[in-house]
Scaffold this motif. Sequence first.
Motif, short mmCIF file in Angstrom:
data_model
loop_
_atom_site.label_atom_id
_atom_site.label_comp_id
_atom_site.label_asym_id
_atom_site.label_seq_id
_atom_site.Cartn_x
_atom_site.Cartn_y
_atom_site.Cartn_z
N GLY A 197 -40.21 72.74 42.88
CA GLY A 197 -39.72 74.11 43.02
C GLY A 197 -38.26 74.16 43.40
O GLY A 197 -37.49 74.96 42.87
N ALA A 198 -37.87 73.32 44.35
CA ALA A 198 -36.47 73.31 44.78
C ALA A 198 -35.55 72.84 43.66
O ALA A 198 -34.45 73.38 43.48
CB ALA A 198 -36.31 72.41 46.00
N THR A 199 -36.00 71.86 42.88
CA THR A 199 -35.20 71.39 41.75
C THR A 199 -35.07 72.47 40.67
O THR A 199 -33.99 72.69 40.13
CB THR A 199 -35.82 70.11 41.15
N ALA A 200 -36.17 73.14 40.36
CA ALA A 200 -36.13 74.22 39.37
C ALA A 200 -35.26 75.36 39.86
O ALA A 200 -34.49 75.95 39.09
CB ALA A 200 -37.54 74.72 39.07
N PHE A 201 -35.35 75.69 41.14
CA PHE A 201 -34.51 76.75 41.70
C PHE A 201 -33.03 76.40 41.60
O PHE A 201 -32.22 77.20 41.15
CB PHE A 201 -34.89 77.00 43.16
N GLY A 202 -32.69 75.18 42.01
CA GLY A 202 -31.29 74.76 41.96
C GLY A 202 -30.75 74.68 40.55
O GLY A 202 -29.64 75.13 40.26
N ALA A 203 -31.55 74.13 39.63
CA ALA A 203 -31.11 74.03 38.24
C ALA A 203 -30.96 75.41 37.61
O ALA A 203 -29.99 75.68 36.91
CB ALA A 203 -32.09 73.18 37.44
N GLY A 204 -31.93 76.29 37.85
CA GLY A 204 -31.84 77.65 37.30
C GLY A 204 -30.66 78.40 37.83
O GLY A 204 -29.95 79.10 37.10
N TRP A 212 -33.21 84.01 31.25
CA TRP A 212 -34.10 82.85 31.34
C TRP A 212 -33.77 81.98 32.54
O TRP A 212 -34.66 81.53 33.25
CB TRP A 212 -34.04 82.00 30.07
N SER A 213 -32.50 81.73 32.75
CA SER A 213 -32.13 80.87 33.89
C SER A 213 -32.45 81.57 35.21
O SER A 213 -32.83 80.91 36.18
CB SER A 213 -30.67 80.47 33.81
N GLY A 214 -32.33 82.89 35.27
CA GLY A 214 -32.73 83.63 36.46
C GLY A 214 -34.22 83.56 36.69
O GLY A 214 -34.68 83.45 37.84
N VAL A 215 -35.00 83.62 35.62
CA VAL A 215 -36.46 83.50 35.73
C VAL A 215 -36.85 82.10 36.21
O VAL A 215 -37.76 81.95 37.04
CB VAL A 215 -37.13 83.83 34.38
N VAL A 216 -36.17 81.07 35.71
CA VAL A 216 -36.45 79.70 36.17
C VAL A 216 -36.13 79.56 37.66
O VAL A 216 -36.90 78.95 38.41
CB VAL A 216 -35.65 78.67 35.33
N ALA A 217 -35.02 80.16 38.10
CA ALA A 217 -34.66 80.09 39.52
C ALA A 217 -35.70 80.82 40.38
O ALA A 217 -36.12 80.30 41.43
CB ALA A 217 -33.28 80.69 39.74
N ALA A 218 -36.15 81.98 39.94
CA ALA A 218 -37.15 82.73 40.70
C ALA A 218 -38.49 81.98 40.72
O ALA A 218 -39.17 81.92 41.75
CB ALA A 218 -37.32 84.12 40.11
N GLY A 219 -38.86 81.40 39.59
CA GLY A 219 -40.10 80.62 39.54
C GLY A 219 -40.03 79.38 40.43
O GLY A 219 -41.01 79.01 41.07
N LEU A 276 -40.56 80.40 43.97
CA LEU A 276 -41.98 80.66 44.20
C LEU A 276 -42.76 79.35 44.35
O LEU A 276 -43.60 79.22 45.24
CB LEU A 276 -42.54 81.50 43.06
N LEU A 277 -42.48 78.39 43.47
CA LEU A 277 -43.15 77.09 43.57
C LEU A 277 -42.85 76.38 44.90
O LEU A 277 -43.74 75.80 45.52
CB LEU A 277 -42.73 76.18 42.43
N ALA A 278 -41.60 76.46 45.32
CA ALA A 278 -41.22 75.82 46.58
C ALA A 278 -41.92 76.51 47.76
O ALA A 278 -42.35 75.84 48.70
CB ALA A 278 -39.71 75.87 46.76
N ALA A 279 -42.06 77.82 47.69
CA ALA A 279 -42.75 78.53 48.77
C ALA A 279 -44.24 78.17 48.81
O ALA A 279 -44.81 77.97 49.89
CB ALA A 279 -42.58 80.04 48.58
#
Length: 94
Positions: free
Chosen positions: A7-14, A74-81, A84-87
């Motif tokens: 989740g943290a990786t997806a958030f940072g990349a997004g 799309w990149s905003g959706v990846v960051a939000a997802g 959520l995964l990290a939480a």
Amino acid sequence: MSLRRVGATAFGAGLLVCAVLLVAVGPIAASTDAACSGPLPLTGYRLLGVQSWPPTLTYTDGCNAITLRPSVLWSGVVAAGGLLLAAVGQALAE
């Protein structure tokens, strides 16, 4: 790999991709160029449409219709997802 790290990786990349795209190409894909008379009130802003594929968002400022870029969305959706995964991963870890 834990759910928090994914989740943290997806958030940072997004977030990184979103920021780079906003600076490099801008958030607006298309806009009408109608001449508006005087200042526009904030109540004139409204959502005109959301398209699922390609993901686009169109809104109006009371005078012009503005469409946002799908890549920025799309990149905003990846960051939000990712957030959520990290939480969820944090909640499951406790």
